[in-house]
Design a protein around this motif. Structure first.
Motif, mmCIF file in Angstrom:
data_model
loop_
_atom_site.group_PDB
_atom_site.id
_atom_site.type_symbol
_atom_site.label_atom_id
_atom_site.label_comp_id
_atom_site.label_asym_id
_atom_site.label_seq_id
_atom_site.Cartn_x
_atom_site.Cartn_y
_atom_site.Cartn_z
ATOM 1 N N GLN A 171 -5.518 -8.861 1.844
ATOM 2 C CA GLN A 171 -6.977 -8.928 1.918
ATOM 3 C C GLN A 171 -7.625 -7.896 0.986
ATOM 4 O OE1 GLN A 171 -8.226 -11.493 3.452
ATOM 5 N NE2 GLN A 171 -8.072 -11.387 5.686
ATOM 6 N N LEU A 172 -7.012 -6.728 0.855
ATOM 7 C CA LEU A 172 -7.540 -5.709 -0.043
ATOM 8 C C LEU A 172 -7.536 -6.188 -1.494
ATOM 9 C CD1 LEU A 172 -6.047 -2.354 1.313
ATOM 10 C CD2 LEU A 172 -8.414 -3.129 1.436
ATOM 11 N N VAL A 173 -6.471 -6.880 -1.877
ATOM 12 C CA VAL A 173 -6.406 -7.398 -3.242
ATOM 13 C C VAL A 173 -7.535 -8.395 -3.480
ATOM 14 C CG1 VAL A 173 -5.032 -8.813 -4.831
ATOM 15 C CG2 VAL A 173 -3.959 -6.932 -3.582
ATOM 16 N N HIS A 205 0.851 -1.192 0.000
ATOM 17 C CA HIS A 205 0.000 0.000 0.000
ATOM 18 C C HIS A 205 0.883 1.237 0.000
ATOM 19 C CE1 HIS A 205 -3.827 2.062 0.487
ATOM 20 N NE2 HIS A 205 -3.202 2.896 1.317
ATOM 21 N N ASN A 206 0.729 2.064 -1.020
ATOM 22 C CA ASN A 206 1.620 3.206 -1.247
ATOM 23 C C ASN A 206 3.057 2.749 -1.490
ATOM 24 O OD1 ASN A 206 1.987 5.980 -1.626
ATOM 25 N ND2 ASN A 206 2.631 6.298 0.486
ATOM 26 N N LYS A 213 -4.837 12.966 -7.277
ATOM 27 C CA LYS A 213 -4.961 13.853 -6.124
ATOM 28 C C LYS A 213 -5.458 13.109 -4.896
ATOM 29 C CE LYS A 213 -7.989 16.460 -8.063
ATOM 30 N NZ LYS A 213 -8.130 15.618 -9.277
ATOM 31 N N HIS A 214 -5.852 11.872 -5.076
ATOM 32 C CA HIS A 214 -6.604 11.155 -4.047
ATOM 33 C C HIS A 214 -5.693 10.254 -3.225
ATOM 34 C CE1 HIS A 214 -10.559 10.007 -2.517
ATOM 35 N NE2 HIS A 214 -10.126 8.770 -2.443
ATOM 36 N N TYR A 215 -5.564 10.548 -1.925
ATOM 37 C CA TYR A 215 -4.806 9.662 -1.027
ATOM 38 C C TYR A 215 -5.776 9.043 -0.031
ATOM 39 C CZ TYR A 215 -1.719 7.783 2.470
ATOM 40 O OH TYR A 215 -1.087 6.918 3.339
ATOM 41 N N THR A 216 -5.674 7.740 0.121
ATOM 42 C CA THR A 216 -6.500 7.014 1.083
ATOM 43 C C THR A 216 -5.590 6.133 1.928
ATOM 44 O OG1 THR A 216 -8.330 6.953 -0.511
ATOM 45 C CG2 THR A 216 -8.467 5.467 1.379
ATOM 46 N N SER A 217 -5.640 6.294 3.227
ATOM 47 C CA SER A 217 -4.790 5.512 4.117
ATOM 48 C C SER A 217 -5.213 4.053 4.115
ATOM 49 C CB SER A 217 -4.859 6.065 5.538
ATOM 50 O OG SER A 217 -6.147 5.825 6.104
ATOM 51 N N LEU A 218 -4.300 3.190 4.517
ATOM 52 C CA LEU A 218 -4.613 1.765 4.633
ATOM 53 C C LEU A 218 -5.727 1.548 5.651
ATOM 54 C CD1 LEU A 218 -3.899 -1.156 3.844
ATOM 55 C CD2 LEU A 218 -2.169 -1.136 5.657
ATOM 56 N N LYS A 219 -5.694 2.298 6.736
ATOM 57 C CA LYS A 219 -6.726 2.148 7.776
ATOM 58 C C LYS A 219 -8.105 2.489 7.236
ATOM 59 C CE LYS A 219 -7.865 3.522 12.504
ATOM 60 N NZ LYS A 219 -7.427 4.294 13.700
ATOM 61 N N LEU A 265 -4.389 1.331 -7.050
ATOM 62 C CA LEU A 265 -5.570 0.637 -7.547
ATOM 63 C C LEU A 265 -6.847 1.364 -7.127
ATOM 64 C CD1 LEU A 265 -4.557 -3.084 -6.840
ATOM 65 C CD2 LEU A 265 -4.730 -1.986 -9.091
ATOM 66 N N TRP A 266 -6.835 1.895 -5.897
ATOM 67 C CA TRP A 266 -8.019 2.591 -5.389
ATOM 68 C C TRP A 266 -8.168 3.986 -5.996
ATOM 69 C CZ3 TRP A 266 -12.360 1.278 -3.456
ATOM 70 C CH2 TRP A 266 -13.172 2.205 -2.786
ATOM 71 N N LYS A 267 -7.099 4.564 -6.458
ATOM 72 C CA LYS A 267 -7.179 5.906 -7.051
ATOM 73 C C LYS A 267 -7.968 5.923 -8.358
ATOM 74 C CE LYS A 267 -2.946 8.038 -5.266
ATOM 75 N NZ LYS A 267 -1.619 8.580 -5.630
ATOM 76 N N PHE A 268 -7.906 4.837 -9.117
ATOM 77 C CA PHE A 268 -8.579 4.773 -10.413
ATOM 78 C C PHE A 268 -8.190 5.965 -11.298
ATOM 79 C CE2 PHE A 268 -11.256 2.094 -7.738
ATOM 80 C CZ PHE A 268 -11.421 0.984 -8.550
#
Length: 238
Positions: free
Chosen positions: A219-221, A117-118, A167-173, A160-163
């Motif tokens: 698990q995210l994958v 992640h990142n 500009k979009h950052y999302t933490s693992l939590k 993968l989550w940015k699509f």
């Protein structure tokens, strides 16, 4: 791309880092000056480089790796399992050599992919930089010179989550929370690693935290592929 990847060919990983020195006064004078220049853009004017030193672990030039946790899927009795192990050592050189040996001996084929992640912004370049600093030849999976973007053997769950939204950052939590994956942040988070390592001298606690992050990435994958996440009994420490 993800739809065409065999899960068993992915090596999931996470790293934990700390400043190279416990105390600011132990940092060589020239390094102190360079650290001040490096971090000036992040510090407020009233915060000195010394007061900001607990954050030094996020830069490979001023930090070092104390743990690399890895995970990989296997199939046993027609059920998917995730095997987790960690490289941890007081010697960063030994830790990096052991990780390199894993890549060189078991994850060197074209089909093999690293995932974090990142990872493209942090884990992968950080490991590569610390290997160079430690005079360790880069394994094929981290030597990206001359490679085109589609030839880079790395997956990043943040990307993968940015699509495509840069500009979009999302933490693992946050990502695990919204996708129904058990949180990896039940004990400590990254901001506490410095204290737990240097003041509490509890490397094992950090290793557990690192392994939990690695499990969460795997698990995210599964969630991205619309597959069920693994039950606890199918996550095996080796």
């Amino acid at each position: 791309m993800l739809q065409h990847v065999n899960l068993k060919n992915i090596l999931f990983l996470d790293i934990e880092t700390v400043p190279q020195y416990e105390h600011w006064n132990d940092v060589p004078e020239e390094t102190q000056e360079l650290y001040g220049l490096k971090t000036r853009y992040q510090r407020k004017e009233e915060i000195t480089a010394e007061q900001f030193y607990h954050r030094a672990g996020i830069w490979a030039e001023f930090g070092r790796i104390i743990c690399i946790s890895v995970g990989y899927f296997i199939e046993k009795n027609k059920k998917l399992q995730l095997r987790i192990t960690s490289f941890k050592n007081e010697s960063e050189y030994a830790l990096l050599k052991n990780f390199k040996n894993l890549l060189d001996n078991h994850f060197k084929q074209e089909k093999h992919i690293l995932c974090a992640h990142n990872g493209k912004e942090f884990d992968f370049p950080y490991i590569a930089r610390r290997m160079i600093i430690n005079n360790i030849k880069l394994p094929k999976k981290l030597n990206l010179v001359g490679k085109k973007p589609w030839e880079v053997p790395h997956l990043d769950t943040l990307e993968l989550w940015k699509f495509g939204d840069y500009k979009h950052y999302t933490s693992l939590k946050l990502l695990t929370h919204i996708l129904g994956v058990p949180s990896p942040k039940e004990d400590i988070d990254g901001s506490e690693v410095y204290q737990v390592y240097y003041q509490e001298n509890d490397l094992n606690r950090i290793v557990r935290y690192c392994e939990n992050d690695t499990v969460a990435v795997a698990q995210l994958v599964l969630r991205f592929l619309n597959l069920p996440i693994l039950e606890h009994q199918n996550i095996i420490s080796v």
